[in-house]
Design a protein around this motif. Structure first.
Motif, PDB file in Angstrom:
ATOM      1  N   SER A 152       0.834  -1.200   0.000  1.00 39.44           N
ATOM      2  CA  SER A 152       0.000   0.000   0.000  1.00 39.44           C
ATOM      3  C   SER A 152       0.871   1.253   0.000  1.00 39.44           C
ATOM      4  CB  SER A 152      -0.954  -0.002   1.196  1.00 39.44           C
ATOM      5  OG  SER A 152      -0.264   0.255   2.395  1.00 39.44           O
ATOM      6  N   ARG A 168       3.765   1.449  -1.410  1.00 36.51           N
ATOM      7  CA  ARG A 168       4.274   1.552  -2.779  1.00 36.51           C
ATOM      8  C   ARG A 168       3.234   2.199  -3.705  1.00 36.51           C
ATOM      9  NH1 ARG A 168       4.401  -4.044  -5.613  1.00 36.51           N
ATOM     10  NH2 ARG A 168       2.177  -3.710  -5.378  1.00 36.51           N
ATOM     11  N   ASP A 169       1.985   1.753  -3.591  1.00 36.34           N
ATOM     12  CA  ASP A 169       0.961   2.223  -4.522  1.00 36.34           C
ATOM     13  C   ASP A 169       0.584   3.673  -4.285  1.00 36.34           C
ATOM     14  OD1 ASP A 169       0.988  -0.194  -5.668  1.00 36.34           O
ATOM     15  OD2 ASP A 169      -1.126  -0.677  -5.368  1.00 36.34           O
ATOM     16  N   ASP A 170       0.414   4.070  -3.051  1.00 42.53           N
ATOM     17  CA  ASP A 170       0.032   5.453  -2.762  1.00 42.53           C
ATOM     18  C   ASP A 170       0.276   5.730  -1.288  1.00 42.53           C
ATOM     19  OD1 ASP A 170      -1.307   7.893  -2.194  1.00 42.53           O
ATOM     20  OD2 ASP A 170      -2.489   7.610  -4.013  1.00 42.53           O
ATOM     21  N   ILE A 193       0.062   8.446   0.596  1.00 45.48           N
ATOM     22  CA  ILE A 193      -0.925   9.215   1.349  1.00 45.48           C
ATOM     23  C   ILE A 193      -2.157   8.371   1.626  1.00 45.48           C
ATOM     24  CG2 ILE A 193      -2.472  11.213   1.248  1.00 45.48           C
ATOM     25  CD1 ILE A 193      -0.266  12.710  -0.167  1.00 45.48           C
ATOM     26  N   ALA A 194      -2.598   7.636   0.598  1.00 50.67           N
ATOM     27  CA  ALA A 194      -3.757   6.760   0.806  1.00 50.67           C
ATOM     28  C   ALA A 194      -3.446   5.717   1.866  1.00 50.67           C
ATOM     29  CB  ALA A 194      -4.149   6.090  -0.502  1.00 50.67           C
ATOM     30  N   ALA A 195      -2.201   5.218   1.877  1.00 49.87           N
ATOM     31  CA  ALA A 195      -1.818   4.233   2.876  1.00 49.87           C
ATOM     32  C   ALA A 195      -1.913   4.848   4.271  1.00 49.87           C
ATOM     33  CB  ALA A 195      -0.402   3.731   2.609  1.00 49.87           C
ATOM     34  N   GLU A 196      -1.384   6.060   4.401  1.00 45.75           N
ATOM     35  CA  GLU A 196      -1.430   6.733   5.704  1.00 45.75           C
ATOM     36  C   GLU A 196      -2.861   6.903   6.195  1.00 45.75           C
ATOM     37  OE1 GLU A 196       0.594   8.838   7.927  1.00 45.75           O
ATOM     38  OE2 GLU A 196       2.370   7.692   7.404  1.00 45.75           O
ATOM     39  N   VAL A 197      -3.738   7.416   5.326  1.00 43.63           N
ATOM     40  CA  VAL A 197      -5.109   7.628   5.810  1.00 43.63           C
ATOM     41  C   VAL A 197      -5.848   6.311   5.991  1.00 43.63           C
ATOM     42  CG1 VAL A 197      -5.305   9.940   4.834  1.00 43.63           C
ATOM     43  CG2 VAL A 197      -6.205   8.023   3.571  1.00 43.63           C
ATOM     44  N   SER A 198      -5.288   5.211   5.491  1.00 42.46           N
ATOM     45  CA  SER A 198      -5.893   3.914   5.792  1.00 42.46           C
ATOM     46  C   SER A 198      -5.295   3.327   7.061  1.00 42.46           C
ATOM     47  CB  SER A 198      -5.685   2.932   4.638  1.00 42.46           C
ATOM     48  OG  SER A 198      -6.198   3.476   3.467  1.00 42.46           O
ATOM     49  N   GLY A 199      -4.522   4.141   7.778  1.00 42.56           N
ATOM     50  CA  GLY A 199      -3.996   3.694   9.064  1.00 42.56           C
ATOM     51  C   GLY A 199      -2.660   2.992   8.977  1.00 42.56           C
ATOM     52  N   VAL A 200      -1.989   3.083   7.820  1.00 43.21           N
ATOM     53  CA  VAL A 200      -0.691   2.431   7.669  1.00 43.21           C
ATOM     54  C   VAL A 200       0.412   3.435   8.022  1.00 43.21           C
ATOM     55  CG1 VAL A 200       0.911   1.397   6.018  1.00 43.21           C
ATOM     56  CG2 VAL A 200      -1.522   0.865   5.884  1.00 43.21           C
ATOM     57  N   ASP A 201       1.272   3.062   8.966  1.00 41.41           N
ATOM     58  CA  ASP A 201       2.371   3.936   9.372  1.00 41.41           C
ATOM     59  C   ASP A 201       3.482   3.810   8.322  1.00 41.41           C
ATOM     60  OD1 ASP A 201       4.467   5.216  10.539  1.00 41.41           O
ATOM     61  OD2 ASP A 201       4.394   4.136  12.430  1.00 41.41           O
ATOM     62  N   PHE A 213      -1.843   8.649   9.827  1.00 41.36           N
ATOM     63  CA  PHE A 213      -2.234   7.305  10.257  1.00 41.36           C
ATOM     64  C   PHE A 213      -2.725   7.291  11.698  1.00 41.36           C
ATOM     65  CE2 PHE A 213       2.043   7.137  11.945  1.00 41.36           C
ATOM     66  CZ  PHE A 213       1.961   6.254  13.020  1.00 41.36           C
ATOM     67  N   THR A 218      -6.281   8.468  11.655  1.00 39.77           N
ATOM     68  CA  THR A 218      -7.138   7.357  11.225  1.00 39.77           C
ATOM     69  C   THR A 218      -7.355   6.394  12.381  1.00 39.77           C
ATOM     70  OG1 THR A 218      -6.265   7.585   9.011  1.00 39.77           O
ATOM     71  CG2 THR A 218      -7.419   5.554   9.505  1.00 39.77           C
ATOM     72  N   PHE A 223     -10.715  10.838  -1.112  1.00 36.78           N
ATOM     73  CA  PHE A 223     -10.061  11.921  -1.838  1.00 36.78           C
ATOM     74  C   PHE A 223     -10.870  12.329  -3.063  1.00 36.78           C
ATOM     75  CE2 PHE A 223      -6.808   9.910   0.610  1.00 36.78           C
ATOM     76  CZ  PHE A 223      -5.984  10.942   1.019  1.00 36.78           C
ATOM     77  N   PHE A 259      -5.169   1.727  -3.964  1.00 36.95           N
ATOM     78  CA  PHE A 259      -3.920   1.012  -4.187  1.00 36.95           C
ATOM     79  C   PHE A 259      -4.080   0.301  -5.523  1.00 36.95           C
ATOM     80  CE2 PHE A 259      -4.548   0.960   0.532  1.00 36.95           C
ATOM     81  CZ  PHE A 259      -3.794   2.101   0.724  1.00 36.95           C
ATOM     82  N   MET A 314      -3.252  -3.331  -6.483  1.00 37.41           N
ATOM     83  CA  MET A 314      -3.736  -4.393  -5.593  1.00 37.41           C
ATOM     84  C   MET A 314      -5.187  -4.746  -5.910  1.00 37.41           C
ATOM     85  SD  MET A 314      -2.014  -2.857  -2.152  1.00 37.41           S
ATOM     86  CE  MET A 314      -2.373  -4.155  -0.989  1.00 37.41           C
ATOM     87  N   ILE A 337      -5.399  -2.054  10.482  1.00 33.52           N
ATOM     88  CA  ILE A 337      -5.271  -1.136  11.605  1.00 33.52           C
ATOM     89  C   ILE A 337      -5.647  -1.755  12.943  1.00 33.52           C
ATOM     90  CG2 ILE A 337      -7.642  -0.264  11.408  1.00 33.52           C
ATOM     91  CD1 ILE A 337      -6.571   2.501  11.635  1.00 33.52           C
ATOM     92  N   ARG A 357     -12.999   1.018   1.763  1.00 37.03           N
ATOM     93  CA  ARG A 357     -11.711   0.931   2.450  1.00 37.03           C
ATOM     94  C   ARG A 357     -11.730   1.787   3.715  1.00 37.03           C
ATOM     95  NH1 ARG A 357      -7.072   3.262  -0.878  1.00 37.03           N
ATOM     96  NH2 ARG A 357      -7.777   5.161   0.138  1.00 37.03           N
ATOM     97  N   THR A 407     -11.627   0.639   8.219  1.00 36.54           N
ATOM     98  CA  THR A 407     -10.837   1.094   9.370  1.00 36.54           C
ATOM     99  C   THR A 407     -11.730   1.303  10.595  1.00 36.54           C
ATOM    100  OG1 THR A 407     -11.071   3.455   8.910  1.00 36.54           O
ATOM    101  CG2 THR A 407      -9.236   2.315   7.848  1.00 36.54           C
TER     102      THR A 407
END
Lengths: 336, 259
Positions: A195, A197-199, A201-209, B74, B77, B85, B91, B94, B106, B165, B169
């Protein structure tokens, strides 16, 4: 698939691992030529390197062209510990892995704020710095002369000296490390890396650190390179800076691009090809680099997902055909 | 009703441009809140600041009583605010299923060893994630596209997947940035149903949208922004009759024309 019918999905990778080790252990039995055994040891070491880099560049999307530096750090750390402190291979190997992992973590810190080309340039710079240290820190590394007399690994009186025996050692390590990478790719951690790699910012807002995953990817791939370096040093028993220069960084990158970015089977295919190619091209020695370059360009244009995508397509087609006929037979059953 | 989300004097300056100036608003628990305004009025900037994508210049935003300004995206979130957005961010390489699973990650704290050894804990988590993912995909109507690479989905479905998605969360507050953009009438109807469904599940929603019909239908309270300032707040009916709002959208003199 029927054969594996009773096995749960979680046990399947383990079976693959054992199966591969068992099948490949017959290799030295049939192939007696030390030349081919030597090549297979190199293939094994390259597989570890390529799998590690693919976790960083393919899976997390951080393009590194300084991977030879980690390989070198592992090799020198292991060799120096063995020569100067007389430590056994079974101690130098893990220390080399951990030490290189720290180097990877350190490099990841400035890289957290960098994106794309800037990050790549930083990794190139890192590769150059480490290479220069290998050459110039003569008291320690003996400079361009290199280090000689790195001991072979031993268990009791048994020495992993010959190619045939070292083959098994590398085989076990490569299989184990590939399995670990595979487990990570297909887990919460692997999805997090993809995630980012793909994006990001999107990863961050999906809760990915994202910072954590970048640090993790750098450290992880550095550990792999360090272990590969240690195996390399104790196999050749001689190391010099030339093996860890910028050229080799490009070679490792080439493995994963030719094989398939972000694919573990791709790393293996790429490593095999890059290891065998110099032997196949022995008669065209002076054209070797040109042929490499051409291969890279051709792969980028025609196979952006690497050679593994060719195999993937064939597999999909077979599966489609099988499913197609299966569905037909099912529908006839309903009619009856 | 209790205020779930309170923004106080939020200001955001880019070099030479004040995109938000002292914007305040309150959103109660369980509400569907509208945020409208002409292009460039600062709606998306507001979302970017409260979701941590941009740092704020000044001001505060309280979520369940805690100031969230200055936290990384994060972390915000994890606290329970999630957003979509304007230009969909999925992604892309994926599968649809994995996009949802990333959002789900999460809730699970798995160690490195759990993952490598596939411990019972890891297996249990993966099983749970799989079940919940299937449930979400079914609820948003994408169950037939489970294995599809998300970049290959149609535009409308990509928007729905992005909302899915976010849902994964398990948020308290969902910020939707123009969810209806580029959708046809049928897709918009489905979107409204989806918004209502999420709201019924207890998710508070702030909606930025250009489609006035949609906003007026769905929301109970609306704030209007113009050039980074709040110019009006009220129920859809009050807003549609507010002279300031009409002026902002249509320019001076438009009032006579409309009345």
């Amino acid at each position: 698939m029927k054969l594996l019918g009773n096995v749960t999905e979680n046990q399947r990778p383990l079976l693959w691992l054992l199966g591969t080790i068992v099948v490949l252990s017959f290799f030295p039995v049939f192939i007696k030529a030390t030349y081919w055994l030597h090549i297979s040891v190199i293939v094994g070491i390259y597989i570890i390197l390529a799998t590690g880099l693919n976790m960083l560049t393919g899976l997390t999307g951080l393009l590194s062209i300084g991977h030879a530096a980690f390989f070198g750090i592992g090799a020198y750390a292991s060799a120096l510990l063995a020569i100067k402190l007389n430590l056994s291979f079974w101690i130098t190997l893990p220390i080399a892995g951990i030490f290189t992992g720290f180097a990877g973590l350190l490099l990841s810190l400035p890289c957290l704020r960098l994106k794309g080309v800037y990050l790549t340039i930083t990794t190139i710079g890192f590769g150059q710095i480490i290479y220069t240290i290998f050459v110039e820190w003569r008291e320690m590394t003996k400079g361009p002369m290199g280090l000689t007399g790195v001991p072979s690994p031993k268990i009791g009186n048994f020495v992993f000296g010959s190619q045939g025996v070292y083959f098994y050692l590398v085989l076990v390590f490569a299989a184990l490390l590939v399995l670990i990478a595979w487990q990570i790719e297909h887990s919460v951690i692997g999805r997090g890396m993809k995630s980012v790699r793909d994006d990001e910012i999107a990863a961050e807002v999906s809760g990915v650190d994202s910072a954590f995953y970048k640090k993790f990817a750098f450290t992880f791939s550095a550990v792999y390179a360090g272990l590969a370096g240690s195996l390399y040093a104790h196999y050749f028993r001689f190391i010099s800076p030339d093996s860890f220069g910028p050229d080799f960084s490009t070679m490792v990158l080439m493995m994963i691009i030719i094989g398939g970015l972000g694919s573990i089977p791709g790393s293996i295919i790429g490593a095999v090809i890059v290891a065998i190619l110099p032997e196949a091209l022995r008669d065209f020695k002076s054209y070797q680099m040109i042929i490499y370059g051409l291969m890279l360009v051709v792969c980028m244009i025609f196979l952006p997902k690497g050679l593994v995508s060719v195999f993937g397509n064939i597999y999909e087609k077979i599966k489609y055909k099988l499913n197609g006929t299966k569905m037909k037979s099912e529908s006839t059953n309903i009619n009856n | 009703m209790e205020d779930l989300f309170v923004i106080k004097d939020l200001t955001k300056e880019f070099i030479g441009l004040r995109a938000l100036s002292k914007v305040s608003l309150k959103v109660s628990q369980g509400e569907i809140y509208g945020l409208i305004g002409p292009n460039g009025s600062g709606k998306s900037t507001l979302f970017n600041v409260v979701s941590g994508v941009y740092p704020a210049t000044d001001g505060q935003a309280f979520f369940k009583g805690d100031n969230i300004i200055g936290l990384k995206p994060f972390m915000i979130t994890k606290k329970g605010i999630v957003r979509t957005f304007q230009n969909i961010k999925l992604f892309g390489s994926m599968s649809v299923e994995d996009n949802i699973k990333v959002g789900m990650g999460i809730k699970y704290n798995l160690s490195f060893a759990d993952v490598i050894l596939k411990t019972p804990k890891d297996r249990k988590c993966e099983q749970e994630i799989k079940e919940k993912t299937d449930y979400i995909l079914e609820s948003i109507g994408l169950q037939d596209y489970k294995k599809t690479i998300s970049a290959n989905l149609s535009y409308g479905r990509q928007r729905v997947l992005e909302i899915g998605r976010c849902w994964a969360t398990d948020p308290n507050l969902l910020l939707l940035d123009e969810p209806g953009a580029g959708m046809n009438d049928k897709e918009k109807e489905d979107l409204i149903d989806l918004i209502y469904m999420l709201n019924e599940k207890g998710i508070t929603i702030i909606l930025v949208e250009h489609d006035m019909k949609l906003v007026m239908r769905v929301t109970k309270m609306i704030t209007v922004l113009d050039s980074g300032k709040k110019i009006a707040e009220g129920t859809p009916k009050e807003i549609s009759n507010n002279p300031k709002v009409i002026e902002a959208y249509l320019g001076k003199g438009a009032q006579h024309a409309t009345s």
